[in-house]
Design a protein around this motif. Structure first.
Motif, PDB file in Angstrom:
ATOM      1  N   THR A 157     -12.432 -52.211 -55.445  1.00 24.96           N
ATOM      2  CA  THR A 157     -13.150 -50.995 -55.062  1.00 24.96           C
ATOM      3  C   THR A 157     -12.549 -50.252 -53.868  1.00 24.96           C
ATOM      4  OG1 THR A 157     -14.663 -52.257 -53.619  1.00 24.96           O
ATOM      5  CG2 THR A 157     -15.295 -52.002 -55.930  1.00 24.96           C
ATOM      6  N   LYS A 158     -11.407 -50.679 -53.387  1.00 20.22           N
ATOM      7  CA  LYS A 158     -10.868 -50.107 -52.143  1.00 20.22           C
ATOM      8  C   LYS A 158     -10.566 -48.613 -52.249  1.00 20.22           C
ATOM      9  CE  LYS A 158      -6.021 -51.404 -53.061  1.00 20.22           C
ATOM     10  NZ  LYS A 158      -4.843 -52.129 -52.540  1.00 20.22           N
ATOM     11  N   ASP A 159     -10.228 -48.120 -53.442  1.00 26.31           N
ATOM     12  CA  ASP A 159      -9.913 -46.701 -53.601  1.00 26.31           C
ATOM     13  C   ASP A 159     -11.015 -45.937 -54.331  1.00 26.31           C
ATOM     14  OD1 ASP A 159      -7.403 -46.931 -52.323  1.00 26.31           O
ATOM     15  OD2 ASP A 159      -6.507 -47.693 -54.174  1.00 26.31           O
ATOM     16  N   PHE A 160     -12.195 -46.534 -54.428  1.00 31.36           N
ATOM     17  CA  PHE A 160     -13.316 -45.880 -55.103  1.00 31.36           C
ATOM     18  C   PHE A 160     -13.844 -44.725 -54.244  1.00 31.36           C
ATOM     19  CE2 PHE A 160     -15.279 -48.963 -58.415  1.00 31.36           C
ATOM     20  CZ  PHE A 160     -14.018 -49.235 -58.925  1.00 31.36           C
ATOM     21  N   PRO A 161     -14.482 -43.751 -54.877  1.00 30.00           N
ATOM     22  CA  PRO A 161     -15.124 -42.682 -54.098  1.00 30.00           C
ATOM     23  C   PRO A 161     -16.271 -43.241 -53.262  1.00 30.00           C
ATOM     24  CG  PRO A 161     -15.712 -42.542 -56.430  1.00 30.00           C
ATOM     25  CD  PRO A 161     -14.629 -43.558 -56.323  1.00 30.00           C
ATOM     26  N   PRO A 162     -16.740 -42.497 -52.263  1.00 27.97           N
ATOM     27  CA  PRO A 162     -17.816 -42.986 -51.394  1.00 27.97           C
ATOM     28  C   PRO A 162     -19.098 -43.296 -52.170  1.00 27.97           C
ATOM     29  CG  PRO A 162     -16.763 -41.043 -50.454  1.00 27.97           C
ATOM     30  CD  PRO A 162     -16.252 -41.168 -51.855  1.00 27.97           C
ATOM     31  N   TYR A 163     -19.867 -44.253 -51.658  1.00 27.36           N
ATOM     32  CA  TYR A 163     -21.134 -44.630 -52.281  1.00 27.36           C
ATOM     33  C   TYR A 163     -22.120 -45.018 -51.188  1.00 27.36           C
ATOM     34  CZ  TYR A 163     -18.781 -49.133 -51.650  1.00 27.36           C
ATOM     35  OH  TYR A 163     -18.097 -50.192 -51.110  1.00 27.36           O
ATOM     36  N   ASP A 164     -23.407 -45.036 -51.557  1.00 26.24           N
ATOM     37  CA  ASP A 164     -24.469 -45.295 -50.579  1.00 26.24           C
ATOM     38  C   ASP A 164     -25.109 -46.674 -50.725  1.00 26.24           C
ATOM     39  OD1 ASP A 164     -24.593 -42.447 -49.528  1.00 26.24           O
ATOM     40  OD2 ASP A 164     -24.968 -42.132 -51.660  1.00 26.24           O
ATOM     41  N   TYR A 165     -25.146 -47.175 -51.961  1.00 28.51           N
ATOM     42  CA  TYR A 165     -25.802 -48.449 -52.264  1.00 28.51           C
ATOM     43  C   TYR A 165     -24.921 -49.258 -53.216  1.00 28.51           C
ATOM     44  CZ  TYR A 165     -29.903 -46.113 -50.340  1.00 28.51           C
ATOM     45  OH  TYR A 165     -30.770 -45.433 -49.516  1.00 28.51           O
ATOM     46  N   ILE A 166     -25.203 -50.560 -53.266  1.00 27.66           N
ATOM     47  CA  ILE A 166     -24.443 -51.467 -54.131  1.00 27.66           C
ATOM     48  C   ILE A 166     -25.406 -52.228 -55.034  1.00 27.66           C
ATOM     49  CG2 ILE A 166     -22.827 -53.407 -54.207  1.00 27.66           C
ATOM     50  CD1 ILE A 166     -22.157 -52.701 -51.218  1.00 27.66           C
ATOM     51  N   SER A 167     -25.073 -52.289 -56.318  1.00 27.04           N
ATOM     52  CA  SER A 167     -25.828 -53.090 -57.284  1.00 27.04           C
ATOM     53  C   SER A 167     -24.876 -54.079 -57.932  1.00 27.04           C
ATOM     54  CB  SER A 167     -26.439 -52.201 -58.370  1.00 27.04           C
ATOM     55  OG  SER A 167     -27.387 -51.314 -57.831  1.00 27.04           O
ATOM     56  N   VAL A 168     -25.329 -55.325 -58.078  1.00 25.86           N
ATOM     57  CA  VAL A 168     -24.482 -56.364 -58.666  1.00 25.86           C
ATOM     58  C   VAL A 168     -25.244 -57.116 -59.752  1.00 25.86           C
ATOM     59  CG1 VAL A 168     -23.073 -58.417 -58.231  1.00 25.86           C
ATOM     60  CG2 VAL A 168     -23.308 -56.662 -56.446  1.00 25.86           C
ATOM     61  N   GLY A 169     -24.606 -57.266 -60.901  1.00 28.19           N
ATOM     62  CA  GLY A 169     -25.110 -58.140 -61.943  1.00 28.19           C
ATOM     63  C   GLY A 169     -24.290 -59.422 -61.910  1.00 28.19           C
ATOM     64  N   PHE A 170     -24.952 -60.557 -61.697  1.00 25.45           N
ATOM     65  CA  PHE A 170     -24.257 -61.829 -61.480  1.00 25.45           C
ATOM     66  C   PHE A 170     -24.620 -62.831 -62.573  1.00 25.45           C
ATOM     67  CE2 PHE A 170     -23.699 -66.050 -59.652  1.00 25.45           C
ATOM     68  CZ  PHE A 170     -22.490 -65.941 -58.984  1.00 25.45           C
ATOM     69  N   PRO A 171     -23.637 -63.588 -63.097  1.00 27.48           N
ATOM     70  CA  PRO A 171     -23.896 -64.527 -64.202  1.00 27.48           C
ATOM     71  C   PRO A 171     -24.508 -65.849 -63.751  1.00 27.48           C
ATOM     72  CG  PRO A 171     -21.596 -64.646 -63.622  1.00 27.48           C
ATOM     73  CD  PRO A 171     -22.202 -63.565 -62.748  1.00 27.48           C
ATOM     74  N   GLY A 172     -25.788 -65.816 -63.442  1.00 27.85           N
ATOM     75  CA  GLY A 172     -26.473 -67.025 -63.003  1.00 27.85           C
ATOM     76  C   GLY A 172     -27.896 -66.697 -62.618  1.00 27.85           C
ATOM     77  N   TYR A 173     -28.602 -67.675 -62.088  1.00 29.02           N
ATOM     78  CA  TYR A 173     -29.974 -67.437 -61.649  1.00 29.02           C
ATOM     79  C   TYR A 173     -29.949 -66.906 -60.226  1.00 29.02           C
ATOM     80  CZ  TYR A 173     -34.935 -67.937 -60.787  1.00 29.02           C
ATOM     81  OH  TYR A 173     -36.232 -67.662 -60.474  1.00 29.02           O
TER      82      TYR A 173
END
Length: 260
Positions: free
Chosen positions: A63-79
């Motif tokens: 994500t180092k060259d991604f455009p600016p963002y305000d929040y982060i969402s993550v989908g993770f494979p586990g509980y």
């Protein structure tokens, strides 16, 4: 200022970095508050070993060259519970146990982060918000999510529930089973799984995603839809949407179209 003059506040559009962590790849994209992609969907190979330090490093690289963002969402494979990883069977269970990924990733990237199970996030991205909807992900492992009228229900780790006397769902139709059995026998097993889920959950609609969904070679019922990873990652926008007026993200009810 003249009497009666109204000052209008300019509200900056909210942007969300949405990340889907998989056993083989980590995918990411920046979305607007309606779940629309603001750039091309990108991915990187999941590091090995896939421990917290290596995964966070991979995400920073991706994500180092991604455009600016305000929040982060993550989908993770586990509980996942309140952003803390409890299990990570397809990554590294030991190193991930009780790891606060939402806090650590938020600190690493400098933005507030939310983390949920990957199938849960995909569900938020693809469901129509009507009735009982179920989401399955067929990838390295077997993921599942349940939503009622568009709201996530408590997460069940069905992947580790016994499906046969000797096999869990993960064992029965996961990536290793596909590799060992081949497409034909794997599809036969998947038919059995879908028949059981239809009887047990009596869902209104079932969505099937994940990399191995493309391997399905039999006709599905009309209330079963195939969805893509790109569809699912849009759930990152809905993860920040809340019913109250203080929500940073306002997501409309209309959803994306799905493949048949």
């Amino acid at each position: 200022m003249a009497r009666g003059t109204t000052i209008k506040k300019t509200i900056s559009p909210i942007k969300i970095l949405s990340i889907d962590v998989g056993g083989s790849h980590v995918k990411a994209v920046v979305l607007n508050s309606e779940g629309q992609l603001l750039q091309q969907y990108q991915k990187i190979t999941t590091p090995s070993p896939a421990n917290p330090a290596s995964l966070i490093k991979a995400i920073k690289t991706l994500t180092k060259d991604f455009p600016p963002y305000d929040y982060i969402s993550v989908g993770f494979p586990g509980y996942v519970k309140n952003g803390v990883i409890k299990t990570a069977p397809n990554l590294d269970n030991t190193s991930w146990k009780n790891f606060n990924l939402s806090k650590k990733l938020g600190t690493a990237l400098g933005k507030p982060a939310k983390v949920v199970n990957d199938a849960d996030m995909q569900g938020l991205g693809v469901v129509a918000g009507k009735g009982l909807e179920m989401v399955l992900t067929l990838g390295t492992g077997f993921g599942s999510a349940l939503l009622l009228d568009g709201n996530l229900l408590p997460h069940l780790e069905m992947a580790h529930h016994p499906f046969t006397k000797h096999n869990t769902y993960d064992d029965y139709i996961g990536e290793k089973a596909l590799e060992n059995l081949g497409d034909k026998k794997w599809n036969k097993r998947l038919k059995k799984v879908l028949a059981v889920l239809k009887t047990v959950f009596n869902y209104d609609t079932l969505y099937i995603g994940g990399g191995n969904a493309r391997k399905i070679n039999f006709k599905l019922n009309k209330n079963i839809k195939i969805v893509t990873n790109e569809d699912g990652i849009k759930g990152g926008a809905r993860l920040w949407a809340t019913p109250n007026e203080q929500s940073p993200v306002k997501v409309p009810a209309k959803k994306v179209n799905h493949q048949n």
